[in-house]
Design an enzyme around this catalytic site. Structure first.
Site, PDB file in Angstrom:
ATOM      1  N   ALA A 162      -6.057  15.617 -26.282  1.00 17.61           N
ATOM      2  CA  ALA A 162      -6.918  15.613 -27.461  1.00 17.61           C
ATOM      3  C   ALA A 162      -6.403  16.531 -28.551  1.00 17.61           C
ATOM      4  O   ALA A 162      -6.554  16.245 -29.742  1.00 17.61           O
ATOM      5  CB  ALA A 162      -8.340  16.019 -27.067  1.00 17.61           C
ATOM      6  N   PHE A 186     -10.624  14.030 -34.156  1.00 15.58           N
ATOM      7  CA  PHE A 186     -11.648  14.865 -34.768  1.00 15.58           C
ATOM      8  C   PHE A 186     -11.026  15.553 -35.988  1.00 15.58           C
ATOM      9  O   PHE A 186      -9.828  15.865 -35.980  1.00 15.58           O
ATOM     10  CB  PHE A 186     -12.130  15.891 -33.745  1.00 15.58           C
ATOM     11  N   SER A 188     -10.570  18.349 -37.236  1.00 11.21           N
ATOM     12  CA  SER A 188      -9.807  19.596 -37.137  1.00 11.21           C
ATOM     13  C   SER A 188      -8.455  19.433 -36.456  1.00 11.21           C
ATOM     14  O   SER A 188      -7.652  20.373 -36.438  1.00 11.21           O
ATOM     15  CB  SER A 188     -10.623  20.647 -36.377  1.00 11.21           C
ATOM     16  N   LYS A 189      -8.182  18.259 -35.903  1.00 12.93           N
ATOM     17  CA  LYS A 189      -6.940  18.075 -35.158  1.00 12.93           C
ATOM     18  C   LYS A 189      -5.728  17.957 -36.094  1.00 12.93           C
ATOM     19  O   LYS A 189      -5.859  17.751 -37.291  1.00 12.93           O
ATOM     20  CB  LYS A 189      -7.045  16.821 -34.279  1.00 12.93           C
ATOM     21  N   ASN A 190      -4.529  18.046 -35.505  1.00 11.59           N
ATOM     22  CA  ASN A 190      -3.305  17.940 -36.313  1.00 11.59           C
ATOM     23  C   ASN A 190      -3.239  16.614 -37.060  1.00 11.59           C
ATOM     24  O   ASN A 190      -2.755  16.561 -38.193  1.00 11.59           O
ATOM     25  CB  ASN A 190      -2.072  18.087 -35.423  1.00 11.59           C
TER      26      ASN A 190
END
Length: 402
Positions: A162, A186, A188-190
């Site tokens: 994730a 989501f 905030s992910k890379n």
């Protein structure tokens, strides 16, 4: 520099820089009106599969649903056990329990924060059906050892990637090593989306086919149900918007790595600060080369491509201190308008919802939960913001009473 604010994450600069392309993608979807599956989803899945070097990539509604779908596709349910780390985001364990299976909590390596293969080996029973390594904070778990355990015991492997889209182990993309890889988009992910969305990957044609059926309530063809699945579809709009950001994800991860390198260089030069240099993918060795380090920095292991979804430091507990040093640093940073967050304060084996399980202690997970703190690492972090974080931590170490 005291007036410089540093949020833990700022999504606006990244997304606003792509506003024209994102708006065009939105208008395209609005124009053709195909909001469920269709060409937008297929095109994104094909692009994501190519980027990862995966045979199959299947867009889903969230990273949590990616894990749930993978477990369902492997027919994991009541009576089965799945080994996962005690130190992770809740979805890793929660999805196992939701299917009536038993999550079995293994301890972590104190250096890389990922599953300790030796701990996993002690927990395998005749009821064990799968191992779920989590590539926490953007770095690979010890996949060679874990895959060997799986082969020796005829177990499935579900990679919880994730936080690790684009990370690699020995040159091979995470998510392509086990039976399934599970990703989250989501925000905030890379590779961050515009709400909840996710992806599962697999090299197995039969598993991919089964997962695609389960994604749409187990129907094939429509309204004819050979399986009981769920509504795990990625929205066409999310797929279209993610397709705009996908070509930039390597740039985002490179910027995060640049920020991490400066933290390591400048914080690593401070008295009482060390870089953990042992692990070699979880043979671990000495955690530090100092008797009483005050701050321990994260490291990228030589065989891994770390994408730095989080930059997580450790502050060892000090005897006689009135509060945990980690909590003191978080408060110190927050008072100076610098974002910091604890990922994660309570390991699974100590969560109230899992009190019904016969949980063994996970000493390193408990220690990490007391010591870890993540500081800003996002790609758009400006030079003066990065310097402000370093300055504030330097002042904390100089002023702290331990």
């Amino acid at each position: 520099m005291a007036d410089i604010k540093v949020p833990l994450l700022d999504l606006n600069e990244q997304n606003h820089s792509l506003a024209a392309e994102l708006t065009a993608a939105f208008e395209r979807v609005l124009g053709h009106g195909q909001f469920i599956l269709g060409q937008e989803v297929s095109a994104f899945e094909e692009a994501a599969a190519k980027e990862l070097g995966a045979r199959h990539a299947i867009g889903v509604s969230s990273g949590t649903d990616a894990l749930l779908l993978a477990l369902m596709a492997l027919d994991i349910g009541p009576g089965d056990e799945v080994i996962c780390p005690s130190f992770s985001f809740f979805a890793s364990a929660g999805t196992i329990a939701r299917l009536g299976a038993k999550p079995v909590f293994a301890d972590i390596c104190p250096v890389c924060f990922n599953l300790d293969p030796e701990s996993v080996a002690t927990l395998i029973t005749p009821r064990t059906k799968a191992i779920m390594p989590v590539h926490l904070f953007g770095q690979a778990a010890a996949m060679e050892s874990l895959l060997a355990l799986a082969r020796d015991h005829n177990l499935r492997v579900i990679e919880d990637a994730a936080q690790a889209f684009g990370a690699a182990y020995r040159g091979k993309a995470l998510g392509t090593l086990g039976d399934f890889g599970c990703f989250s988009f989501f925000p905030s992910k890379n590779l961050g989306g515009f709400g909840d969305s996710g992806l599962i990957t697999t090299e197995d044609d039969a598993l991919a086919h089964r997962a695609r059926i389960l994604r749409v309530h187990g129907a094939e063809p429509k309204y004819y149900h050979s399986l009981i699945g769920g509504n795990f579809r990625i929205d066409a709009l999310q797929a279209a918007l993610l397709a705009v950001k996908l070509p930039h994800h390597r740039q985002y991860s490179h910027a995060r790595a640049t920020n991490a390198a400066e933290y390591n260089e400048k914080l690593g030069a401070l008295p009482g600060v060390i870089k953990e240099r042992s692990c070699e993918l979880c043979n671990t060795g000495p955690v530090s080369n100092q008797e009483a380090p005050r701050l321990i920095l994260p490291q990228a292991l030589p065989e891994n491509t770390h994408i730095w979804n989080q930059y997580t430091v450790r502050l060892p507990a000090q005897p006689g201190a009135n509060e945990l040093p980690r909590d003191a640093l978080k408060r110190w940073l927050n008072e100076r308008d610098i974002g910091a967050e604890i990922y994660y304060p309570v390991p699974f084996h100590q969560q109230a919802c899992f009190a019904y399980l016969d949980n063994a202690p996970c000493i390193e997970s408990e220690r990490a939960a007391r010591e870890v703190l993540s500081i800003p690492i996002y790609p758009e972090l400006a030079v003066d913001q990065r310097e402000r974080v370093i300055e504030a931590i330097t002042e904390f170490l100089e002023d702290a009473g331990y």
